[in-house]
Design a protein around this motif. Structure first.
Motif, PDB file in Angstrom:
ATOM      1  N   CYS A  12      28.310 -18.354 -22.752  1.00 20.57           N
ATOM      2  CA  CYS A  12      27.668 -18.485 -24.568  1.00 20.57           C
ATOM      3  C   CYS A  12      28.841 -17.502 -25.070  1.00 20.57           C
ATOM      4  O   CYS A  12      28.217 -16.008 -24.466  1.00 20.57           O
ATOM      5  CB  CYS A  12      25.911 -18.685 -25.135  1.00 20.57           C
ATOM      6  SG  CYS A  12      25.760 -18.251 -26.617  1.00 20.57           S
ATOM      7  N   CYS A  70      20.697 -11.278 -27.424  1.00 22.78           N
ATOM      8  CA  CYS A  70      20.324 -12.750 -28.787  1.00 22.78           C
ATOM      9  C   CYS A  70      18.776 -12.697 -26.772  1.00 22.78           C
ATOM     10  O   CYS A  70      18.538 -12.554 -26.254  1.00 22.78           O
ATOM     11  CB  CYS A  70      21.277 -14.206 -27.939  1.00 22.78           C
ATOM     12  SG  CYS A  70      21.581 -14.410 -26.382  1.00 22.78           S
ATOM     13  N   CYS A 110      17.762 -17.344 -30.909  1.00 19.01           N
ATOM     14  CA  CYS A 110      18.791 -17.914 -29.960  1.00 19.01           C
ATOM     15  C   CYS A 110      20.341 -18.493 -31.464  1.00 19.01           C
ATOM     16  O   CYS A 110      20.005 -19.092 -32.144  1.00 19.01           O
ATOM     17  CB  CYS A 110      18.898 -19.134 -29.451  1.00 19.01           C
ATOM     18  SG  CYS A 110      19.814 -20.218 -28.715  1.00 19.01           S
TER      19      CYS A 110
HETATM   20  S1  SF4 Z   1      19.708 -18.154 -26.510  1.00 23.28           S
HETATM   21 FE1  SF4 Z   1      21.288 -18.314 -27.591  1.00 23.28          FE
HETATM   22  S2  SF4 Z   1      22.467 -17.350 -27.946  1.00 23.28           S
HETATM   23 FE2  SF4 Z   1      21.985 -16.526 -26.295  1.00 23.28          FE
HETATM   24  S3  SF4 Z   1      22.715 -17.468 -24.113  1.00 23.28           S
HETATM   25 FE3  SF4 Z   1      21.195 -19.019 -25.490  1.00 23.28          FE
HETATM   26  S4  SF4 Z   1      22.844 -20.602 -26.422  1.00 23.28           S
HETATM   27 FE4  SF4 Z   1      23.666 -18.586 -26.339  1.00 23.28          FE
END
Ligand code: SF4
Ligand SMILES: Cc1cc2nc3c(=O)[nH]c(=O)nc-3n(C[C@H](O)[C@H](O)[C@H](O)COP(=O)(O)OP(=O)(O)OC[C@H]3O[C@@H](n4cnc5c(N)ncnc54)[C@H](O)[C@@H]3O)c2cc1C
Length: 321
Positions: free
Chosen positions: A117, A127, A135
């Protein structure tokens, strides 16, 4: 980058004995070295495991195949007997990154690699997966993200080998200080389904030493993926399927999607819908409908639903022939 010590392990026992909570195993380093440089992970000690003697063997056993954790992705991709026995695995390996990456990347490291990600990979973004409170992908750039998740993180599993090995009903051998355990691929990733912080279920100090793959009764298996580029690229969606087929009808089938969930994604209803039936356009399409029934796309990843549908149908029709 934070300073760390380095130790080259000469056996599984010395590797596991050295691995404290602040140690990380180093395979080929394709993923880990980048993460260390970006400050995404830190460690007091790197335990290099890639040169442990014998751990790169690919051997036929009474029940199937045993592949050492240090077998490179290239060695798996180019293994002719494996290709005959379980083409899904060699095809999945052949699609990993580029020849340079495949020559260095190990089976163990491929299975234990971390999220791709882009919010996670940005050193300044904290995040949910890095212990933050949000997220960012859910409301942001989610083109490459999951259609299914059991927790607020929608970063998908990206290991090609995990997807193929799940279809082949493989068992992952894990060594920890307290002894050895055997995990299904579902168990290896179960934590990532429920816990946004987890990339997989391994705890610090738990080392993958091998993967055992039972010999498929018919040898019918396939791995397909769709990417934006034909080489040096990740799958937007992948699908591995394996089936025992007798007299033209399916005894048992496994269908696994990659890059659509934090785990290699299966739906037992879809697999059961094929039992006792011939694989044809109608039954393959029905199985694809069932798998994708509960997909929840976000703003930019809705295209994954028809791509996954097409890959499932194509994979099933390929193993029917
Ligand atoms: S929490 Fe959201 S932003 Fe962080 S790795 Fe997971 S998908 Fe990506
Ligand atoms: C440009 C690019 C494209 C890529 N495309 C793909 C792709 O299409 N498909 C795909 O599957 N992958 C892809 N990858 C990812 C790549 O395949 C993985 O980074 C690689 O397989 C990791 O293996 P490694 O041996 O280098 O692991 P390392 O980087 O050494 O380790 C990765 C992680 O696994 C842990 N680890 C290593 N060995 C073990 C072990 N034996 N037991 C437990 N934990 C261990 C490490 O601590 C670390 O957290 C791509 C990577 C790049 C850079």
């Amino acid at each position: 980058m934070k300073p760390f010590s380095y130790m080259r392990a000469t056996s599984v026992d010395t590797a596991v004995a050295a691995a404290s909570d602040k140690a990380l195993f180093l395979g080929g380093g394709i993923d880990l070295l980048g993460e260390l440089k970006e400050g995404l992970v830190d460690a007091d000690l790197l335990v290099a495991v890639a040169r442990i003697p014998g751990l790169d063997a690919i051997e036929q056993t009474a029940g199937g195949w045993r592949i050492g954790a240090n077998a490179t992705v290239a060695a798996i991709a180019s293994h002719l007997e494996l290709a005959r026995a379980m083409p899904a695995l060699t095809e999945a390996a052949g699609e990993v990154g580029s020849p340079q990456i495949r020559n260095v990347a190990t089976l163990g490291g491929n299975l234990a690699q971390h999220s791709r990600c882009w919010y996670y990979r940005h050193r300044d973004v904290k995040c949910l997966k890095k212990g933050g409170s949000t997220c960012f992908a859910r409301e942001g750039e989610n083109k490459y993200h999951s259609l299914f998740s059991g927790n607020p993180c929608i970063s998908p599993v990206v290991s090609n080998l995990a997807v193929a090995l799940a279809a082949l009903d493989a068992v992952v051998i894990v060594q920890r200080r307290s002894g050895e355990s055997r995990l299904s691929i579902a168990e290896l990733y179960a934590a990532a389904w429920v816990n946004p912080l987890a990339h997989h279920s391994l705890m610090p100090g738990e080392m993958i030493t091998a993967v055992e793959v039972p010999a498929p009764p018919t040898g019918r298996s396939v791995y397909l993926q769709q990417s934006e580029r034909s080489a040096f690229d990740w799958a937007l969606v992948s699908c591995a399927a394996a089936a025992a087929v007798s007299g033209g009808t399916v005894q048992k089938a496994r269908i696994v999607l990659g890059a659509v969930a934090p785990v290699p994604y299966r739906d037992e209803r879809a697999e059961a819908s094929l039992a006792g039936r011939r694989i044809d356009e109608a039954s393959a399409s029905r199985a694809a409908d069932l798998i994708l029934e509960k997909a929840t796309p976000f703003a930019f990843n809705g295209y994954k639903v028809p791509v996954a549908h097409a890959l499932i149908r194509r994979a099933l029709l390929a193993i029917a022939m």
